[in-house]
Design a protein around this motif. Sequence first.
Motif, PDB file in Angstrom:
ATOM      1  N   LEU A   1       0.828  -1.199   0.000  1.00  0.00           N
ATOM      2  CA  LEU A   1       0.000   0.000   0.000  1.00  0.00           C
ATOM      3  C   LEU A   1       0.865   1.253   0.000  1.00  0.00           C
ATOM      4  CD1 LEU A   1      -2.455  -1.249   2.748  1.00  0.00           C
ATOM      5  CD2 LEU A   1      -2.830  -1.241   0.284  1.00  0.00           C
ATOM      6  N   PRO A   2       0.386   2.344  -0.613  1.00  0.00           N
ATOM      7  CA  PRO A   2       1.158   3.587  -0.656  1.00  0.00           C
ATOM      8  C   PRO A   2       1.186   4.290   0.701  1.00  0.00           C
ATOM      9  CG  PRO A   2      -0.976   3.888  -1.717  1.00  0.00           C
ATOM     10  CD  PRO A   2      -0.874   2.441  -1.365  1.00  0.00           C
ATOM     11  N   VAL A   3       2.314   4.913   0.949  1.00  0.00           N
ATOM     12  CA  VAL A   3       2.504   5.746   2.141  1.00  0.00           C
ATOM     13  C   VAL A   3       2.893   7.128   1.631  1.00  0.00           C
ATOM     14  CG1 VAL A   3       3.885   6.098   4.227  1.00  0.00           C
ATOM     15  CG2 VAL A   3       3.238   3.766   3.508  1.00  0.00           C
ATOM     16  N   ILE A   4       2.130   8.146   2.007  1.00  0.00           N
ATOM     17  CA  ILE A   4       2.389   9.523   1.573  1.00  0.00           C
ATOM     18  C   ILE A   4       2.613  10.377   2.816  1.00  0.00           C
ATOM     19  CG2 ILE A   4       1.529  11.526   0.270  1.00  0.00           C
ATOM     20  CD1 ILE A   4       1.938   8.990  -1.458  1.00  0.00           C
ATOM     21  N   GLY A   5       3.772  11.004   2.880  1.00  0.00           N
ATOM     22  CA  GLY A   5       4.088  11.842   4.037  1.00  0.00           C
ATOM     23  C   GLY A   5       4.062  11.065   5.340  1.00  0.00           C
ATOM     24  N   GLY A   6       4.428   9.800   5.281  1.00  0.00           N
ATOM     25  CA  GLY A   6       4.464   8.972   6.479  1.00  0.00           C
ATOM     26  C   GLY A   6       3.134   8.382   6.888  1.00  0.00           C
TER      27      GLY A   6
END
Length: 140
Positions: free
Chosen positions: A105-110
Amino acid sequence: MSDSFTTTVLNITTGTAETVTDLTRDCEAFLTRSSAGRDGLLNIFVPHATAGIAVLETGAGSDDDLLSALHHLLPADDRWQHRHGSPGHGRDHVLPALVPPHATLPVIGGRLELGTWQSVCLVDTNKDNADRQVRLSFLG
């Protein structure tokens, strides 16, 4: 080139009933410790032949609907060639073909990028093995 790869192991006890266990908070806590606010990917992996990882809504009946659908598709009876453990245990070994043992899964800005109603869940229909390990890995 990645400057970060971190892994942890969650020890989960699922009990003696078919379960959908929400791991979302565990995933978020892991990312808080390991991502340092960076973008990247979270991989969730259950190294067991009879469990899977699903992204779905929980708490509104979808988790129970999933177990019901799996019970319909994979009945706990004597039709399975794999025959040890509880009656119908062979179906548990077919589960990962339908609910894979991993998700990335994507992680954006933590932060884990999930939709409003999405949760990361361990799906376990194996009543003979209550102890599971789930590996969380962040690549950022």
